[in-house]
Each structure stands twice: as structure tokens, then as C-alpha cells.
Design an enzyme around this catalytic site. Structure first.
Site, short mmCIF file in Angstrom:
data_model
loop_
_atom_site.label_atom_id
_atom_site.label_comp_id
_atom_site.label_asym_id
_atom_site.label_seq_id
_atom_site.Cartn_x
_atom_site.Cartn_y
_atom_site.Cartn_z
CB SER A 127 -0.92 0.01 1.22
OG SER A 127 -1.79 -1.09 1.20
CE LYS A 137 -5.22 -0.99 2.10
NZ LYS A 137 -4.00 -1.80 2.18
CE LYS A 145 2.16 2.63 4.44
NZ LYS A 145 1.56 1.70 3.44
#
Length: 294
Positions: free
Chosen positions: A94, A169, A237
Site C-alpha cells: 500500500s 486502497k 502512513k
């Protein structure tokens, strides 16, 4: 098929295991070493990502963040050094959608195909081969790799061109984070008011408020099981990627920003490695009250 798998952590190890169980030959590399369980299933350990790419026709990567992917692909002993025309690179990490487009262009320039295919479902989904897989790339390459995706996941969707999988995502991570935060607020409110949070969760599971987040992470909050799972530092993140993208596009994502700050509070209190359900700890610290275990 001859496959490569780079990054054999909480998610990568079971994913590689499913490819092995599907009858494929897997050449593996992980910075911390290939886990014994994966070797016992028949994986062949390699000394570098470049060596993996030399042996494999389709190379999967599953590492934590954008710089890790860049290093794995283009470092001194990176995948690119072992590629030859006709091979396919599939990044299931990701990472930044913008960087993904750059990585794809570099791999394409070597005569190879590239898919970005981040996943959702966490450790549970990885072990159960029930991951949601969001894919960016060409339809032809997607169709070639789809049977391999089917060994690792259930809900597999080609979103669009390279970068689209990563964009999807990021959107997923916004939804998940805000839902975890909402469940945390609701259970904290109920517990502070004197209601049994376990019974409140049970009741909510039968109404419109029901969700996988309430089911799985609500239980974690009540039972105080904050071992990952999916670490707060990784979800933090992902929300940073969302906020960086929003800044470029001129969007306001106020609740994403506030939830990211709750994650920062968790990290400041030693919770970088907590499961992301541990977001509730930031709420509890602010309230000086725990949902359970007082």
C-alpha cells in the site's frame, strides 16, 4: 508457474503460502529472512530481489511503504536488475499512487508489465485467502495474473490504469480508519455512561450500525487485544497518503485529518505497533477512562 514473492511478513507469508499450495514454484526473499514455515511449504530462498526476478516470470512484492518498494524494485540488487522482457511485476503493498505510476513506467520501459494490487482484509484475510484485491494496470495483464490473485483473495477488481489500485486502497483506508474511530467513540460513550460495552456491541450488531469493523475491532477494544493485525504506524502512513493527495487536489478531508491525529497520539504514547483498533486508546487517554479493564 515460476513465481517470485518479496516481503514475507504478517501478510506476505500466508499469501506466498497460498501460491505454493496452488502448485506453483515460488522463489522468495525477505529482508528478515524467509520464514521457516514458507520454506517448509517448498519456497526457494533467494539472496536478493534481483535473484528472485531472474528465476520468476511473475514477481509479487509486499513491503511496508513507498521507499521500500522503490528499493526492492530499483536498488543495487533490485528486481529491475533481474528482469528481462515479458516478465510481470505485481506490487501488493500500500503505497503512493503517484509513485506507483512512476514505478510502472520504469518497469514498462524494460519491456515488462506492472500491476499495482494493494489488498484489504488484514492478517485474517491473508490467512483465509479472502483478501479484497484492488488492481491498477492493463486488462490483458490483469487477466493473466487473475488466477494467481484468486489463490489469495475473493473480491478482485480491476479499477483502471496503473495507480488506480493504490488510489482505491487509500479510499479504503479512509473508510476503515473513520469507522474504527466511530466504533471507539460509541463504545467509550456507552461504557462511560455505565452500560456494558459488550452488550452494547451485541445489540448494535443487529441494527443499521453493524459492520465488520464493529464485529472485529469492537471486540478487540473490549477484550484489549491490540496486538497487530494491522499496525497503527502503517495505517497512519496510508492516511498521510490520503492527506497528501487531498492537498494536491485541493480537497478538504476533515475527519481523515482528525483520525490521523488520533493515530499520532497513539504513536506518541508508544502505540506505533498496536493494531489499528488501538485508535480507541487515544480517545480513552483524552477521556481518562477505558472502555474495559478499569
Amino acid at each position: 508457474m515460476k513465481l517470485g514473492f518479496i516481503g514475507l511478513g504478517i501478510m506476505g507469508a500466508p499469501m506466498a503460502g497460498h501460491l505454493l499450495a496452488g502448485g506453483h514454484e515460488v522463489f522468495a526473499f525477505s529482508r528478515s529472512g524467509v520464514p521457516a514455515g514458507v520454506l517448509e511449504q517448498g519456497a526457494k530462498a533467494c539472496a536478493s530481489p534481483a535473484e528472485v526476478a531472474q528465476h520468476a516470470d511473475v514477481i509479487f512484492t509486499m513491503v511496508p511503504d513507498t521507499p521500500h518498494v522503490e528499493d526492492v524494485l530499483f536498488g543495487e540488487q533490485g528486481v529491475a536488475k533481474g528482469l528481462k522482457a515479458g516478465k510481470t511485476v505485481v506490487d501488493m503493498s500500500s503505497i503512493s499512487p503517484i509513485a506507483t505510476k512512476t514505478f510502472a513506467a520504469k518497469i514498462n520501459a524494460l519491456g515488462c508489465e506492472y500491476l499495482d494490487a494493494p489488498v484489504s482484509g488484514g492478517e485474517v484475510g491473508a490467512k483465509a485467502a479472502s483478501l479484497t484485491i484492488m488492481v491498477g494496470g492493463s486488462e490483458a495483464t490483469f487477466n493473466k495474473v487473475q488466477p494467481l490473485f484468486a489463490l489469495m483473495g475473493k473480491n478482485i477488481t480491476l479499477i483502471g490504469d496503473n495507480g488506480s489500485g493504490q488510489t482505491c486502497k487509500v479510499a479504503n483506508q479512509i473508510v476503515v480508519a473513520l469507522n474504527i474511530e466511530a466504533v471507539g467513540e460509541a463504545l467509550l460513550f456507552a461504557a462511560k455512561a455505565g452500560a456494558d460495552p459488550a452488550k452494547v456491541r451485541q445489540a448494535l450488531m443487529g441494527g443499521l450500525a453493524t459492520s465488520r469493523i464493529l464485529e472485529l475491532h469492537g471486540e478487540r477494544m473490549i477484550k484489549r487485544t491490540f496486538n497487530p493485525g494491522f499496525r497503527i504506524e502503517l495505517h497512519q502512513k496510508d492516511l498521510n497518503l490520503a492527506l497528501e493527495g487531498a492537498k494536491v487536489m485541493g480537497l478538504s478531508l476533515p475527519n481523515t485529518a482528525s483520525t490521523q491525529q488520533l493515530m499520532s497520539s497513539c504513536v506518541a504514547n508508544g502505540g506505533a505497533g498496536w493494531d489499528h483498533s488501538g485508535i480507541v486508546r487515544a480517545l480513552e487517554i483524552a477521556a481518562n477512562f477505558q472502555i474495559a479493564g478499569n
